[in-house]
Design an enzyme around this catalytic site. Sequence first.
Site, PDB file in Angstrom:
ATOM      1  N   HIS A  70      74.549  10.567  87.141  1.00  0.00           N
ATOM      2  CA  HIS A  70      74.639   9.095  87.258  1.00  0.00           C
ATOM      3  C   HIS A  70      75.584   8.643  86.367  1.00  0.00           C
ATOM      4  O   HIS A  70      75.721   8.919  85.347  1.00  0.00           O
ATOM      5  CB  HIS A  70      73.311   8.829  87.358  1.00  0.00           C
ATOM      6  CG  HIS A  70      72.569   9.016  88.441  1.00  0.00           C
ATOM      7  ND1 HIS A  70      71.234   8.675  88.862  1.00  0.00           N
ATOM      8  CD2 HIS A  70      72.737  10.005  89.957  1.00  0.00           C
ATOM      9  CE1 HIS A  70      70.862   9.000  89.912  1.00  0.00           C
ATOM     10  NE2 HIS A  70      71.614  10.005  90.551  1.00  0.00           N
ATOM     11  N   GLU A  72      75.458   6.103  84.303  1.00  0.00           N
ATOM     12  CA  GLU A  72      74.839   5.486  83.310  1.00  0.00           C
ATOM     13  C   GLU A  72      74.482   6.455  82.321  1.00  0.00           C
ATOM     14  O   GLU A  72      74.871   6.526  81.042  1.00  0.00           O
ATOM     15  CB  GLU A  72      73.555   4.477  83.584  1.00  0.00           C
ATOM     16  CG  GLU A  72      72.559   5.131  84.143  1.00  0.00           C
ATOM     17  CD  GLU A  72      72.335   5.002  85.666  1.00  0.00           C
ATOM     18  OE1 GLU A  72      71.555   4.664  86.167  1.00  0.00           O
ATOM     19  OE2 GLU A  72      73.359   5.229  86.167  1.00  0.00           O
ATOM     20  N   CYS A  98      68.104   4.354  88.390  1.00  0.00           N
ATOM     21  CA  CYS A  98      66.852   5.105  88.900  1.00  0.00           C
ATOM     22  C   CYS A  98      65.962   5.230  87.823  1.00  0.00           C
ATOM     23  O   CYS A  98      66.225   4.992  86.759  1.00  0.00           O
ATOM     24  CB  CYS A  98      67.371   6.417  89.384  1.00  0.00           C
ATOM     25  SG  CYS A  98      67.934   7.816  88.306  1.00  0.00           S
ATOM     26  N   CYS A 101      67.176   7.731  85.001  1.00  0.00           N
ATOM     27  CA  CYS A 101      68.064   7.123  83.998  1.00  0.00           C
ATOM     28  C   CYS A 101      67.652   6.081  83.226  1.00  0.00           C
ATOM     29  O   CYS A 101      67.988   5.681  82.119  1.00  0.00           O
ATOM     30  CB  CYS A 101      69.567   6.577  85.069  1.00  0.00           C
ATOM     31  SG  CYS A 101      70.417   7.931  85.566  1.00  0.00           S
TER      32      CYS A 101
END
Length: 143
Positions: A70, A72, A98, A101
């Site tokens: 992802h 981040e 999410c 993360c």
Amino acid sequence: MQDTKQLKYDKAYLRIAREWGKLSHCKRKQVGALIVKDRMIISDGYNGTPTGFENFCEDEEGYTKWYVLHAEANAILKVASSTQSCQGATLYITMSPCKECSKLIHQSGITRVVYQIDYKDNSGLDFLQKAGVKLQQVTELDT
């Protein structure tokens, strides 16, 4: 209420994160992230496959491959391999994080998350709120 100058910066950083997300090879979602500390961008990231893998994020059925990172996570990992620190930084991300993360965000020392769009599952935001991370949603970017 957030002060006007800070909101102006938040919108500008989110616009940059949105542009960064456009670099992603993922078809389903293109997410961009920036980590900012003392008004300086210390890292950036977008969702995609790990270094050395093919750039296709989705399998033959159109599902996202499990190993796609992802935005981040990519931004945080980039800081980890630099001399910078996320301690006290702000994460700007085009979609709320999410739950996986969110653990990385909290553990990395990021103290504020500014996001534009809600992810389908808000448990990541709930976790960050519980961890004391300041959350701010900015939907209008005045483009």
